[in-house]
Every structure is written in C-alpha cells, then in structure tokens.
Design an enzyme around this catalytic site. Structure first.
Site: not given
Ligand code: SAH
Length: 253
Positions: A89, A116, A153, A168
């Site tokens: 994220p 995490e 795609r 698209d």
């Molecule tokens: N503690 C981390 C979140 C971990 S969520 C933080 O706050 O940054 C667990 C996993 O889900 C992450 O390592 C990632 O691989 C995936 N993930 C969660 N949300 C995501 C998002 N919006 N985009 C891409 N990967 C995501």
C-alpha cells in the site's frame, strides 16, 4: 510476456488465472504465468515463512531469506533480468499509465506480502513497489492478480480486438462511451415506460455514431472525472466538442 508470482497462497492466485481473457492467453501461451509457493524456498522442517517483529508489537512479518531464495531461483530461470515488483500500500499507485509502462517489460516478478508485510530488507531486491489503491488488503495476491490482468490486456494478442483496448476508459485519458446491445427497447419496471437505445446507434450512420461516442466520452469525463481532461490527448473534433460541452455546462449553472 512472463510473470512469476511469489505467494504463500498459490492456489488462490492459480485459480483466478484460469478464467476469461487471461486464462485463454495462458492456454495459447501468449502469456506465461508461473506461481511459486514461498514455502518451497524454506529450509526448515516446518517450512516457516513468518516471524515476530523485532522491537515487538502486533502481527507477523514475512521472513527475508525464503523471498531472497525465491528471487535467486526465478532470476536463474531465464537470461534476462526480470523487473521485481513488491505489492504494497506504500507503493506507486497503479494507473493505466503505470500499467502501460509495466507492459513494456518482458518479465515481471510479483511479490505478495501477508501479515504486517515483508522484512524491510527485501526492498534491496525490489525495483518498484506497486499499490492498487489507498486501502489496506490482507495480502498481495489480489493486487498481483489486478496487476497481471491490467498489464496482460495490453500485451499484443491477449485481447482479440486491439481497437477496443485503445477505446477503453483511460486509453487516451478519457472515460469510455456508453455501450448498448439488443434488444433496442426494454420495459422500465420502475416507471412503466421504456428504456430505449439512443436512436443514433440504430441509424447506421457511422460518421454520426462516431461523433456521438466521442461526445459521450467527453461528457462523461467532464462530469465524472474532469481531472483527467488535463492529460487527455484530444483531436481537433474533440477539442471543439469539449468547448461546446463546457459552454453548455456554463449555461446550465
Ligand atoms: N503493514 C503494512 C500493510 C500490510 S498488508 C502497511 O501498513 O504498509 C499485507 C500485504 O498486503 C502487504 O505486504 C501487501 O503485499 C498487500 N497489500 C495490502 N494492501 C495493498 C495495496 N493497497 N496495494 C498493494 N498491495 C497491498
């Protein structure tokens, strides 16, 4: 194009790759997607992939060595070095522009975090972190599938009709025009009236239809996502249609 996915839930990824356009492209070998079970790269009897965080606190962290071993193995599979993406994220937000850039790479590796997330040192082997949006998911598997689907795609031969891909939403920085199929009229259960297909689409006048679609795409973008218009590539006809739409909007407000 080749994708390698590293995950602790390979079945979850594999299952989703079987359906639709991506599934067909894999069958035809236009795409090659290999899903790797992170546990196969552990060396202990219990195949442990996670551990408690240094410094304490809640949750578990994916251990670095299995991921490093997985990357070593994947990189050794072919001569060219792959681009390594970490789903996170905290990464670059995925947009159609980023998708286009990624689609020019011959090989992408997608690392799926869980818990995490991954040990911070994994980032030393990562070319780019990609986020699919400002929300937190429980794992990187759905993001990896989103990235594969959107990138695939754009790989020639994956979607049958290249023109449809170009038209698209976001193709040229505009939202797509509305689509209709048969029948031409259906009853509107809510009002007792009819829901009809716009006449112009039934007219057979291709020049008119093309113009109507351009106007609709512009009107939708102006209404829903005016921020996109700044970066859109418009031809002269579209520039004029947009000026007219804006003038109209001015009158209405
Ligand atoms: N503690 C981390 C979140 C971990 S969520 C933080 O706050 O940054 C667990 C996993 O889900 C992450 O390592 C990632 O691989 C995936 N993930 C969660 N949300 C995501 C998002 N919006 N985009 C891409 N990967 C995501």
């Amino acid at each position: 194009m080749r994708f390698d996915v590293v995950t602790i839930f390979p079945a979850m990824v594999q299952q989703a790759l079987g359906a639709g356009i991506v599934g067909r492209a894999i069958e035809r070998r236009t795409l090659n997607v290999v899903v790797h079970d992170l546990r196969d790269f552990t060396t202990d009897r219990h195949r442990v992939v996670d551990d408690v965080p240094y410094g304490g606190g809640p949750g578990m962290v994916l251990k670095p060595e299995p991921i490093f071993r997985a990357l070593d193995a994947i990189e050794a599979l072919e001569e060219s070095r792959p681009t390594v993406l970490l789903t996170s994220p905290q990464g670059t937000r995925l947009t159609q522009q980023v998708v286009e850039r990624l689609s020019r790479q011959p090989r992408l590796v997608l690392l799926c975090g869980r818990y995490e997330g991954v040990d911070e040192r994994v980032r030393s082997r990562v070319d780019e972190e990609i986020s699919i949006g400002d929300y937190v998911l429980s794992g990187g598997e759905l993001p990896a599938l989103v990235i594969i689907d959107a990138v695939a795609r754009l790989v020639p031969g994956v979607v049958g009709d290249e023109q449809s891909v170009a038209e698209d939403s976001f193709g040229r920085g505009l939202l797509d025009y509305p689509h209709y199929t048969r029948p031409a009229e259906i009853a509107d259960g809510a009002t007792g009236g009819v829901l009809a297909v716009p006449d112009v689409l039934l007219s057979g006048n291709h020049a008119e239809i093309r113009r109507w679609r351009k106007r609709q795409a512009l009107a939708r973008t102006l209404e829903r996502r005016p921020d996109l218009l700044a970066g859109a590539e418009l031809d002269d006809e579209e520039e004029k249609l947009l000026r007219d739409l804006k003038a109209q909007q001015g009158h209405e407000t």
